[in-house]
Design a protein around this motif. Structure first.
Motif, PDB file in Angstrom:
ATOM      1  N   THR A 266       0.842  -1.198   0.000  1.00 49.67           N
ATOM      2  CA  THR A 266       0.000   0.000   0.000  1.00 49.67           C
ATOM      3  C   THR A 266       0.870   1.238   0.000  1.00 49.67           C
ATOM      4  O   THR A 266       2.011   1.212   0.472  1.00 49.67           O
ATOM      5  CB  THR A 266      -0.932   0.021   1.223  1.00 49.67           C
ATOM      6  OG1 THR A 266      -0.145   0.013   2.425  1.00 49.67           O
ATOM      7  CG2 THR A 266      -1.876  -1.171   1.217  1.00 49.67           C
TER       8      THR A 266
ATOM      9  N   SER B   4      -8.054   9.577  -6.349  1.00 47.57           N
ATOM     10  CA  SER B   4      -8.025   8.139  -6.634  1.00 47.57           C
ATOM     11  C   SER B   4      -6.648   7.774  -7.157  1.00 47.57           C
ATOM     12  O   SER B   4      -5.866   8.637  -7.575  1.00 47.57           O
ATOM     13  CB  SER B   4      -9.104   7.759  -7.657  1.00 47.57           C
ATOM     14  OG  SER B   4      -8.891   8.437  -8.885  1.00 47.57           O
ATOM     15  N   CYS B   5      -6.344   6.499  -7.170  1.00 49.52           N
ATOM     16  CA  CYS B   5      -5.028   6.022  -7.593  1.00 49.52           C
ATOM     17  C   CYS B   5      -4.968   5.961  -9.120  1.00 49.52           C
ATOM     18  O   CYS B   5      -5.896   5.457  -9.767  1.00 49.52           O
ATOM     19  CB  CYS B   5      -4.754   4.647  -6.997  1.00 49.52           C
ATOM     20  SG  CYS B   5      -4.931   4.622  -5.191  1.00 49.52           S
TER      21      CYS B   5
ATOM     22  N   THR C  59      -7.924   1.561  -5.463  1.00 48.58           N
ATOM     23  CA  THR C  59      -8.087   2.654  -4.505  1.00 48.58           C
ATOM     24  C   THR C  59      -8.840   2.112  -3.293  1.00 48.58           C
ATOM     25  O   THR C  59     -10.012   1.734  -3.394  1.00 48.58           O
ATOM     26  CB  THR C  59      -8.873   3.819  -5.129  1.00 48.58           C
ATOM     27  OG1 THR C  59      -8.160   4.296  -6.276  1.00 48.58           O
ATOM     28  CG2 THR C  59      -9.054   4.951  -4.122  1.00 48.58           C
TER      29      THR C  59
ATOM     30  N   CYS D 205      -3.705   3.520  -1.780  1.00 50.51           N
ATOM     31  CA  CYS D 205      -3.691   2.608  -2.918  1.00 50.51           C
ATOM     32  C   CYS D 205      -3.137   1.238  -2.526  1.00 50.51           C
ATOM     33  O   CYS D 205      -2.259   1.133  -1.659  1.00 50.51           O
ATOM     34  CB  CYS D 205      -2.834   3.181  -4.046  1.00 50.51           C
ATOM     35  SG  CYS D 205      -3.236   4.903  -4.453  1.00 50.51           S
TER      36      CYS D 205
END
Length: 294
Positions: A113, A121-122, A129, A202
């Motif tokens: 992570t 958001s990733c 995410t 993430c």
């Protein structure tokens, strides 16, 4: 059986004639007589004397063997020295293949992570995410509080609490703002001044490790890049302390978060020559960064 000789002595005392004893009639005691003449020595008469010893007999026959009787065990002897190792045995046959404990999950059996600062958001391909939030930390004028930046989720859950600000009995955490009002605009979006800083936590499946690489926009060979950006932290003359964050180069602001609250503030980080070698660094130039995965 032994034989014994029996000895008899015939006394010549008061013996007269043909060996008869003279008997006298007792009368009144007379005067003591004159001592008699000593008698002749007696003759030794042997009777039943043992004969002379015979010759030595022959050796008798050997008797039958006796029955052996086991004795008690003796005491345990001292421990012997360790012997030398024996030769290596032959390699055994290969075992049967094992059965997997469980099937791999949707994101594999391993993963790491990381936080993508400045994004809701990733952005990396194949990365999940876990949640979106806002960057937060201690007030820029506070000398206490936490030094590490937190990505606070947008849906907090409360346990025990006491309503109201507790003053000196508590530590505070504030939302973060972009401080870009000195003409420094390294990001693609040029309208981030005083906006709150979003963040996303993430999860990268099938990765074993991650790290933030400062002053580089590329990752080492064999590593993949999650995102790149610019280093940001509290201003150098502020009382508060913060971590150096890698904020995405295409940073975003939160909706309606453009008010200048000046809580936890983030400024671009510039290199200063001196103990930092120049070159390769350039005095006053904003530093880049990247987050790398493997």
């Amino acid at each position: 059986m032994r034989s014994y000789c029996i000895l008899y002595f015939i006394s010549g005392f008061d013996l007269y004639g043909h060996g008869q004893w003279t008997v006298r009639k007792s009368g009144l005691p007379g005067r003591n007589g004159v001592p008699g003449i000593p008698g002749l020595p007696g003759k030794l008469i042997q009777s039943g004397c043992a004969s002379l010893a015979g010759p030595k007999g022959e050796k008798g026959a050997t008797g039958p063997s006796g029955t052996a009787k086991s004795g008690k065990p003796g005491p345990t002897g001292p421990k012997g020295e360790k012997g030398s190792d024996g030769p290596t045995g032959a390699k055994g046959a290969r075992g049967e293949p094992g059965t997997p404990a469980r099937a791999p999950g949707p994101y594999g059996t391993s993963g790491v992570t990381y936080v993508q600062w400045g994004k809701k958001s990733c952005s990396a391909s194949g990365v999940q995410t876990l949640y979106s939030g806002v960057a937060a930390g201690s007030h820029y004028q506070s000398s206490g509080g936490g030094a590490n930046t937190q990505c606070l989720p947008l849906d907090p859950e409360w346990g025990y609490y006491k309503s109201g600000v507790q003053g000196s009995g508590a530590s505070y955490i504030y939302g973060s703002e972009y401080e870009l009002d000195q003409g420094i605009q390294p990001f693609i979006n040029k309208k981030l001044v005083h906006h709150d800083v979003p963040c996303a936590v993430c999860y990268a499946a099938n990765k074993n490790t991650q790290f933030m690489l400062p002053a580089k926009m590329t990752c080492p060979t064999g590593w993949s890049r999650a995102y790149r950006g610019y280093l940001m932290a509290e201003k150098n003359n502020h009382a508060g302390r913060s971590m150096y964050l890698c904020v995405d180069h295409n940073a975003e602001g939160t909706a309606g978060g453009g008010a200048d609250h000046n809580g936890y503030t983030l400024y671009p980080v510039e290199a200063r020559c001196g103990s930092l070698p120049c070159r390769p660094y350039v005095d006053g130039r904003e530093l880049t960064c990247s987050v790398c995965l493997k």
